[in-house]
Write an enzyme that holds these catalytic residues in place. Structure first.
Site, PDB file in Angstrom:
ATOM      1  N   GLY B  40     -62.923 -14.649 140.707  1.00  0.00           N
ATOM      2  CA  GLY B  40     -61.486 -14.891 140.794  1.00  0.00           C
ATOM      3  C   GLY B  40     -61.076 -15.033 142.247  1.00  0.00           C
ATOM      4  O   GLY B  40     -61.546 -14.290 143.118  1.00  0.00           O
ATOM      5  N   ALA B  44     -55.595 -11.341 144.523  1.00  0.00           N
ATOM      6  CA  ALA B  44     -56.504 -10.207 144.620  1.00  0.00           C
ATOM      7  C   ALA B  44     -57.880 -10.665 145.065  1.00  0.00           C
ATOM      8  O   ALA B  44     -58.474 -10.098 145.997  1.00  0.00           O
ATOM      9  CB  ALA B  44     -56.577  -9.481 143.275  1.00  0.00           C
ATOM     10  N   GLY B  45     -58.410 -11.693 144.418  1.00  0.00           N
ATOM     11  CA  GLY B  45     -59.775 -12.143 144.702  1.00  0.00           C
ATOM     12  C   GLY B  45     -59.910 -12.765 146.081  1.00  0.00           C
ATOM     13  O   GLY B  45     -60.849 -12.456 146.824  1.00  0.00           O
ATOM     14  N   ARG B 337     -36.728  -5.390 133.836  1.00  0.00           N
ATOM     15  CA  ARG B 337     -36.967  -6.497 132.909  1.00  0.00           C
ATOM     16  C   ARG B 337     -36.950  -6.095 131.443  1.00  0.00           C
ATOM     17  O   ARG B 337     -36.399  -6.800 130.607  1.00  0.00           O
ATOM     18  CB  ARG B 337     -38.324  -7.104 133.225  1.00  0.00           C
ATOM     19  CG  ARG B 337     -38.285  -7.736 134.569  1.00  0.00           C
ATOM     20  CD  ARG B 337     -39.626  -8.226 134.984  1.00  0.00           C
ATOM     21  NE  ARG B 337     -39.433  -8.910 136.270  1.00  0.00           N
ATOM     22  CZ  ARG B 337     -40.404  -9.428 136.997  1.00  0.00           C
ATOM     23  NH1 ARG B 337     -41.641  -9.335 136.578  1.00  0.00           N
ATOM     24  NH2 ARG B 337     -40.137 -10.033 138.121  1.00  0.00           N
ATOM     25  N   HIS B 429     -44.714 -12.484 130.025  1.00  0.00           N
ATOM     26  CA  HIS B 429     -44.809 -12.843 131.433  1.00  0.00           C
ATOM     27  C   HIS B 429     -45.974 -12.174 132.157  1.00  0.00           C
ATOM     28  O   HIS B 429     -46.618 -12.767 132.993  1.00  0.00           O
ATOM     29  CB  HIS B 429     -43.498 -12.435 132.097  1.00  0.00           C
ATOM     30  CG  HIS B 429     -43.467 -12.663 133.565  1.00  0.00           C
ATOM     31  ND1 HIS B 429     -43.629 -13.902 134.106  1.00  0.00           N
ATOM     32  CD2 HIS B 429     -43.284 -11.815 134.607  1.00  0.00           C
ATOM     33  CE1 HIS B 429     -43.547 -13.814 135.432  1.00  0.00           C
ATOM     34  NE2 HIS B 429     -43.356 -12.566 135.762  1.00  0.00           N
ATOM     35  N   GLU B 453     -53.997  -8.123 138.668  1.00  0.00           N
ATOM     36  CA  GLU B 453     -53.390  -7.994 137.340  1.00  0.00           C
ATOM     37  C   GLU B 453     -54.423  -7.610 136.281  1.00  0.00           C
ATOM     38  O   GLU B 453     -54.076  -7.049 135.241  1.00  0.00           O
ATOM     39  CB  GLU B 453     -52.677  -9.306 136.951  1.00  0.00           C
ATOM     40  CG  GLU B 453     -51.833  -9.160 135.702  1.00  0.00           C
ATOM     41  CD  GLU B 453     -50.980 -10.387 135.370  1.00  0.00           C
ATOM     42  OE1 GLU B 453     -50.733 -11.212 136.272  1.00  0.00           O
ATOM     43  OE2 GLU B 453     -50.561 -10.498 134.201  1.00  0.00           O
ATOM     44  N   ARG B 463     -43.652  -3.289 134.768  1.00  0.00           N
ATOM     45  CA  ARG B 463     -43.769  -3.586 136.196  1.00  0.00           C
ATOM     46  C   ARG B 463     -42.420  -4.013 136.751  1.00  0.00           C
ATOM     47  O   ARG B 463     -41.704  -4.786 136.123  1.00  0.00           O
ATOM     48  CB  ARG B 463     -44.780  -4.701 136.423  1.00  0.00           C
ATOM     49  CG  ARG B 463     -44.808  -5.191 137.856  1.00  0.00           C
ATOM     50  CD  ARG B 463     -45.907  -6.196 138.108  1.00  0.00           C
ATOM     51  NE  ARG B 463     -45.658  -7.488 137.511  1.00  0.00           N
ATOM     52  CZ  ARG B 463     -44.849  -8.418 138.017  1.00  0.00           C
ATOM     53  NH1 ARG B 463     -44.156  -8.166 139.115  1.00  0.00           N
ATOM     54  NH2 ARG B 463     -44.710  -9.581 137.425  1.00  0.00           N
TER      55      ARG B 463
HETATM   56  C1  LIG Z   1     -44.288 -17.668 136.650  1.00  0.00           C
HETATM   57  C2  LIG Z   1     -44.655 -16.366 137.295  1.00  0.00           C
HETATM   58  C3  LIG Z   1     -43.914 -15.880 138.360  1.00  0.00           C
HETATM   59  C4  LIG Z   1     -44.249 -14.681 138.974  1.00  0.00           C
HETATM   60  N1  LIG Z   1     -43.490 -14.230 140.004  1.00  0.00           N
HETATM   61  C5  LIG Z   1     -43.834 -13.081 140.620  1.00  0.00           C
HETATM   62  C6  LIG Z   1     -43.084 -12.594 141.726  1.00  0.00           C
HETATM   63  O1  LIG Z   1     -42.100 -13.208 142.153  1.00  0.00           O
HETATM   64  N2  LIG Z   1     -43.467 -11.448 142.320  1.00  0.00           N
HETATM   65  C7  LIG Z   1     -44.549 -10.742 141.887  1.00  0.00           C
HETATM   66  O2  LIG Z   1     -44.871  -9.731 142.482  1.00  0.00           O
HETATM   67  N3  LIG Z   1     -45.290 -11.183 140.850  1.00  0.00           N
HETATM   68  C8  LIG Z   1     -44.957 -12.331 140.199  1.00  0.00           C
HETATM   69  N4  LIG Z   1     -45.714 -12.764 139.138  1.00  0.00           N
HETATM   70  C9  LIG Z   1     -46.933 -12.052 138.764  1.00  0.00           C
HETATM   71  C10 LIG Z   1     -48.068 -12.390 139.728  1.00  0.00           C
HETATM   72  O3  LIG Z   1     -47.995 -13.750 140.080  1.00  0.00           O
HETATM   73  C11 LIG Z   1     -49.452 -12.162 139.145  1.00  0.00           C
HETATM   74  O4  LIG Z   1     -49.515 -10.937 138.514  1.00  0.00           O
HETATM   75  C12 LIG Z   1     -50.508 -12.177 140.230  1.00  0.00           C
HETATM   76  O5  LIG Z   1     -50.375 -13.331 141.021  1.00  0.00           O
HETATM   77  C13 LIG Z   1     -51.890 -12.088 139.682  1.00  0.00           C
HETATM   78  O6  LIG Z   1     -52.821 -12.242 140.716  1.00  0.00           O
HETATM   79  P1  LIG Z   1     -54.359 -12.018 140.450  1.00  0.00           P
HETATM   80  O7  LIG Z   1     -55.028 -12.288 141.747  1.00  0.00           O
HETATM   81  O8  LIG Z   1     -54.571 -10.711 139.814  1.00  0.00           O
HETATM   82  O9  LIG Z   1     -54.768 -13.121 139.368  1.00  0.00           O
HETATM   83  P2  LIG Z   1     -54.639 -14.720 139.316  1.00  0.00           P
HETATM   84  O10 LIG Z   1     -53.812 -15.275 140.388  1.00  0.00           O
HETATM   85  O11 LIG Z   1     -54.302 -15.042 137.906  1.00  0.00           O
HETATM   86  O12 LIG Z   1     -56.100 -15.217 139.613  1.00  0.00           O
HETATM   87  C14 LIG Z   1     -57.125 -15.153 138.685  1.00  0.00           C
HETATM   88  C15 LIG Z   1     -58.334 -15.813 139.275  1.00  0.00           C
HETATM   89  O13 LIG Z   1     -59.452 -15.525 138.480  1.00  0.00           O
HETATM   90  C16 LIG Z   1     -60.159 -16.702 138.180  1.00  0.00           C
HETATM   91  N5  LIG Z   1     -60.834 -16.443 136.917  1.00  0.00           N
HETATM   92  C17 LIG Z   1     -60.336 -15.889 135.782  1.00  0.00           C
HETATM   93  N6  LIG Z   1     -61.296 -15.772 134.851  1.00  0.00           N
HETATM   94  C18 LIG Z   1     -62.427 -16.250 135.411  1.00  0.00           C
HETATM   95  C19 LIG Z   1     -63.750 -16.407 134.929  1.00  0.00           C
HETATM   96  N7  LIG Z   1     -64.114 -16.026 133.718  1.00  0.00           N
HETATM   97  N8  LIG Z   1     -64.658 -16.956 135.770  1.00  0.00           N
HETATM   98  C20 LIG Z   1     -64.305 -17.362 137.034  1.00  0.00           C
HETATM   99  N9  LIG Z   1     -63.070 -17.225 137.518  1.00  0.00           N
HETATM  100  C21 LIG Z   1     -62.149 -16.684 136.718  1.00  0.00           C
HETATM  101  C22 LIG Z   1     -59.135 -17.786 138.209  1.00  0.00           C
HETATM  102  O14 LIG Z   1     -59.742 -19.020 138.435  1.00  0.00           O
HETATM  103  C23 LIG Z   1     -58.265 -17.325 139.366  1.00  0.00           C
HETATM  104  O15 LIG Z   1     -58.862 -17.728 140.571  1.00  0.00           O
HETATM  105  C24 LIG Z   1     -45.354 -13.957 138.508  1.00  0.00           C
HETATM  106  C25 LIG Z   1     -46.100 -14.438 137.429  1.00  0.00           C
HETATM  107  C26 LIG Z   1     -45.726 -15.604 136.797  1.00  0.00           C
HETATM  108  C27 LIG Z   1     -46.429 -16.000 135.545  1.00  0.00           C
END
Ligand SMILES: Cc1cc2nc3c(=O)[nH]c(=O)nc-3n(C[C@H](O)[C@H](O)[C@H](O)COP(=O)(O)OP(=O)(O)OC[C@H]3O[C@@H](n4cnc5c(N)ncnc54)[C@H](O)[C@@H]3O)c2cc1C
Ligand code: SF4
Ligand code: FES
Lengths: 250, 666
Positions: B40, B44-45, B337, B429, B453, B463
């Site tokens: 990922g 985070a990643g 929310r 969401h 997440e 959250r």
């Molecule tokens: C529309 C929207 C608006 C938002 N607005 C806000 C905000 O204003 N403020 C806030 O704090 N939060 C907000 N959030 C929440 C926040 O964006 C997310 O919780 C956060 O960005 C998640 O980050 P992450 O790095 O955990 O995962 P993600 O950004 O989802 O990244 C996941 C990564 O894992 C990879 N991946 C997944 N499965 C696999 C697999 N099997 N093999 C290889 N790669 C894989 C994907 O390719 C991707 O690179 C919002 C969410 C949404 C939906």
């Protein structure tokens, strides 16, 4: 409404592709990609291969969707990605031609999906500020005037979709590259590496096989994020200034 | 199994600092030899991979996207919290901690939340140094706004594109490490399983999405940063390709799924308009800073609007019900929310909804136009401005703040939100639940870490807005670079792990067999169609309001759908090519198992808290009623064999600093 679609089909990077014709029943409330979903669902029902296209956020921000629709990257709406285009644009009986981006530096992988990893390498060449995690001082220690901050933001809002390249008869990546150069070189934090950045990124852009810029400005017209060609002018200036003291080319 | 959160001893405010400085270190020469896999490259990643690369570890980073910049984090709109107190409005680490614990309805681990609040300020410093163009004031200083559930301004933002800008910052830091060779990036590679050797996670099996090739990758430790599972509901604000598979495959290998029923419904999304609909679009919570939520007070007015005979403008002020301001005067439109979503549902259930489907409420900016218009006129020295001038000036202020959201709304709905109020409705969401991890972000399988997440750790049952970006970046930049040392320092003598180990061969064969099986069902229905049906079941039986009875009905329906899936799925094409339908198939297969677990968890939790609202447990005002005596625990589920019932493990939650109180926003 009933639509005729002429869609580019290509098995993989090595195979030759060609257009195929389909008909689809769509509603005006659908997005363009939802219309393609409907087509694919019906192809699957007939045990045929669905059309491969790239998409993810469907909100105009991830830059995954592409497509050239009736000759226009991201279709007819100004400052709008394909995923944000809605079918109320079309009427019953319309024919829509859907193709992948065409550029040497974006080879087709399958149907409408192209390989845009050349953009990755341009960023890797210098599209960053060299600061390690944990090094910085307090965020408010360097004030940035509103005008600079907002111009940097505008340049930084590029989504890396590649429509600028697809729109350009020379397949130039100047708009994309200059947007990143402008974003970083404008900010005080990015100034330290400004010269090296522009030289390295332009060099990589040329290595990837993107064409030269001849001021046609189709890129700006088709860019879904309204990235301005002022960035190109700015990059050119910085490039020439930097090349004059060119021992810095890495 | 005894779940040990490994929370370090000592007073809450000192835990992290003391722990960090007493943690075992890995020397630079050893770092080079130690390999880490990061799955990922979202916030985070990318943050983790870049930071670990900078430290000198050998990192391999995987994403199914064609670029790290496409991760779903890119879509985050509203902002990111930090306890900077730049506005001198009484903010502090302690207050951010307290707001987050309370906002999460007292179902998160105190020590994790405190640490999150502590490192929040470093994130802003880091992002600004990377060139993230946050909003600023005239003097050049950083600007802040408010989000739901808090009474201070601590949210940093970059128009409605905060996630984009933060992700690009992390992506650029990652790109720098890729160029240096400390991180090897594998785009278009999907992880399909983890490999465990002698009880430790030592690698992953991936599929090259262009060629279909199944590959083995080894490392000393594996980090899953693979995002949330909101798409189990099919329709959500998540990007289309978000899925649970990486986390779920880990669960099938023995990791625990914690609090899966804690899912967040966001109050302000564009309502659904048809059956073909593929996703729902969020209108950022930040809009509630300036927008007022209302429905007509009279049913006949609502009906007239639903049938298109009236518009919002026809309803006189006195006949409008600003129900959030009425029910929650202290927080008004900025309640959390879960509270705002349920209130909208209640209004629509009463027949007061304002769209053709009856499932929408208004979000109205006309007061804000007026207010900002007047103040701008004052600043500009315009005396006695007329109404049109005020409106124009006010609309410009709103455009500067939320222009891209207003544009997006108009593109999707075809209605101009500067003229008519927006119509909004709650939608799935975010997922607070996720893989169980301890204070080090390590799962119960040594060497397997989960960040962002995808883990369950910091948000409890709900959250707060702008806290997910904060958590993802905290985990990646400022927590894992330290805590992984605990594990790796014991591994410095372990030589390079070989992908020829029998465990790798066996796991790769199992992955291949699973794909063969899916390809060979050769039934009649697409993966997408199963996904849509699953989503409907989840929304109906495990959505905004849940009941024991509904959940008891829902679970067998999900199981039946799963059986039908394995009987009648059709995957076109072949395995050895670019095949998005096959990708969907294995992701939907995992959602079909997770969906059942969600219902089991929701049924087990006989209380209402945060996003988990069990209709049996509410007070006479319709607010959630928790049961701290019996349910102040993390429900961590073990489910390696889905033909049997999952096994519940409990991590009791103790609160030393935050006093357990009924959450009130009145
Ligand atoms: C529309 C929207 C608006 C938002 N607005 C806000 C905000 O204003 N403020 C806030 O704090 N939060 C907000 N959030 C929440 C926040 O964006 C997310 O919780 C956060 O960005 C998640 O980050 P992450 O790095 O955990 O995962 P993600 O950004 O989802 O990244 C996941 C990564 O894992 C990879 N991946 C997944 N499965 C696999 C697999 N099997 N093999 C290889 N790669 C894989 C994907 O390719 C991707 O690179 C919002 C969410 C949404 C939906
Ligand atoms: S400059 Fe515009 S068209 Fe080019 S990649 Fe960026 S957003 Fe796309
Ligand atoms: S699908 Fe993300 S920009 Fe179009």
């Amino acid at each position: 409404m009933k639509l005729t679609l002429k869609i580019w089909r290509q098995k993989d990077a090595k195979s030759k592709g060609g257009f195929e014709t389909y008909t689809v029943e769509a509603s005006t409330h659908m997005s363009f990609l939802e219309m393609l979903d409907v087509l694919n669902e019906s192809l699957i029902r007939e045990k045929k291969e669905p059309v491969a296209f790239e998409h993810d956020c469907r909100e105009g921000i991830c830059g995954a969707c592409s497509l050239v629709i009736n000759g226009q990257p991201h279709g007819p709406w100004a400052k709008t990605t394909t995923c944000q285009l809605h079918m109320r644009q079309y009427k019953d009986g319309d024919t829509i031609v859907v193709e992948p981006y065409r550029a040497v530096a974006f080879p087709v992988l399958k149907d409408l999906v192209v390989d845009r990893s050349s953009f990755e390498r341009i960023i890797q060449a210098g599209g960053f500020i060299s600061v390690n995690t944990g090094q910085p001082q307090d965020a408010n220690s360097i004030p940035i005037d509103l005008d600079t901050a907002s111009k940097a933001f505008d340049a930084a809002s590029c989504i890396g979709c590649g429509a600028c390249v697809a729109a350009c008869p020379n397949s130039s990546a100047m708009l994309f590259t200059s947007a990143k150069v402008a974003h970083l070189n404008m900010l005080p934090q990015g100034k330290v590496e400004a010269q090296q950045r522009v030289l390295n990124m332009v060099k990589q852009m040329d290595l990837e096989g993107f064409g030269r810029c001849s001021n046609i400005t189709a890129c700006e017209a088709e860019c879904p994020k309204g990235i301005s060609i002022e960035n190109i002018a700015r990059m050119n200036r910085e490039y020439w200034a930097a090349s004059l003291g060119s021992e810095k080319i890495a | 199994m005894k779940l040990d959160g490994k929370v370090p001893p000592g007073p809450l405010p000192e835990k992290w600092t003391k722990y960090r400085s007493s943690m075992p270190l890995v020397s630079p020469s050893n770092k080079m030899r130690l390999e880490i896999i990061v799955v990922g490259s979202g916030l985070a990643g990318a943050a983790a991979a870049a930071s670990l690369g900078e430290l000198g570890y050998s990192v391999k980073c995987f994403t199914f996207h064609d670029s790290p910049r496409r991760a779903h984090s890119i879509a985050a709109q509203g902002g990111i919290n930090a306890a900077k107190n730049y506005f001198n409005d009484g903010d502090s680490v302690g207050r951010l901690f307290y707001d987050t614990i309370k906002g999460g309805d007292y179902r998160s681990r105190e020590a994790n939340v405190y640490r999150l609040a502590e490192v929040s300020n470093n994130i802003i410093d880091q992002a600004v140094a990377q060139g993230v163009p946050f909003a600023r004031e005239y003097g050049g200083m950083l600007e802040n706004r408010s989000f739901g559930g808090v009474q201070v301004s601590r949210t940093f933002y970059a128009k409605g594109q905060t996630g984009q800008q933060l992700l690009l910052g992390a992506y650029q830091a990652l790109s720098r490490q890729i160029a240096k060779g400390t991180v090897k990036m594998y785009n278009r590679h999907e992880m399909l399983d983890i490999v465990t050797i002698e009880g430790k996670t030592r690698g992953i099996i991936t599929r090259n999405l262009v060629t279909g090739e199944i590959e083995r990758h080894a490392a000393h430790a594996v980090l899953l940063c693979t995002g949330g599972y909101g798409n189990v509901f099919y329709l959500s604000t998540n990007a289309m390709n978000c899925n649970v598979s990486a986390a779920w495959r880990a669960v099938r290998r023995g990791a625990l799924m914690a609090n899966p029923c804690f899912t967040q419904i966001h109050p302000t999304c564009i309502p659904q308009s048809g059956d073909y609909q593929s996703k729902l679009t969020l209108m950022s919570e930040s809009l509630r800073n300036d927008g007022r939520v209302w429905v007509p007070g009279k049913k006949e007015d609502a009906k007239a609007i639903q049938e298109g005979r009236k518009t919002a403008l026809d309803i006189p002020e006195g006949d409008r019900d600003y129900f959030l301001e009425r029910r929650y005067p202290a927080f008004g439109n900025l309640v959390p929310r879960d509270v705002a979503s349920r209130a909208a549902k209640v209004a629509c259930d009463e027949g007061l909804g304002v769209s053709p489907t009856g499932l929408a409420v208004f979000l109205d900016f006309s007061d804000a136009f007026e207010r900002y218009g007047r103040s701008t006129a004052n600043i500009k020295g315009i005396h006695n401005p007329d109404a049109a001038t005020i409106l124009q000036l006010g609309q410009k202020v709103i455009e500067d703040k939320y222009g891209n959201l207003f544009e997006m709304y108009e593109k999707i709905t075809g209605e101009n939100p500067y003229k008519l109020p927006m119509k909004i409705y709650p939608a799935v969401h975010y997922t607070m639940g996720g893989v169980w991890v301890d204070y080090n972000l390590e799962t119960n399988i040594p060497g397997l870490f989960v960040l962002g997440e995808a883990n369950f750790s910091d948000h409890g049952a709900n959250r707060l807005g702008a806290s997910a970006l904060m958590q993802g970046l905290a985990d990646g930049y400022f927590v894992i670079p330290y805590t992984i040392g605990n594990f790796l320092s014991k591994d410095i003598k372990t030589p390079k792990i070989s992908t020829d180990a029998p465990e790798f061969v066996k796991t790769a064969e199992e992955v291949q067999a699973r794909l063969n099986m899916l390809m060979n069902i050769k039934g009649n229905q697409s993966a997408e169609s199963f996904h849509r049906r699953l989503g409907k079941l989840m929304w109906e039986y495990c959505g905004m309001g849940r009941t024991a009875e509904g959940l008891a009905k829902g679970r067998p329906l999900v199981r039946a759908l799963r059986e039908e899936f394995y009987r009648d799925l059709y995957v076109p094409g072949t395995m050895n090519e670019f095949n998005p339908e096959l990708e969907k198939a294995y992701r939907v297969a995992d959602f079909l198992e997770l969906g059942e677990l969600l219902m089991i968890d929701a049924q087990n939790r006989n209380e209402s808290c945060g996003g988990h609202f069990r209709e049996e447990f509410q007070n006479d005002k319709g607010d959630a009623v928790r049961n701290d005596e019996e349910y102040a625990y993390v429900a961590a589920w073990e489910w390696m064999d889905t033909s049997k019932d999952p096994i519940l493990h409990k991590e009791e939650l103790t609160f030393e600093y935050a006093e357990l109180k009924t959450r009130s926003y009145e």
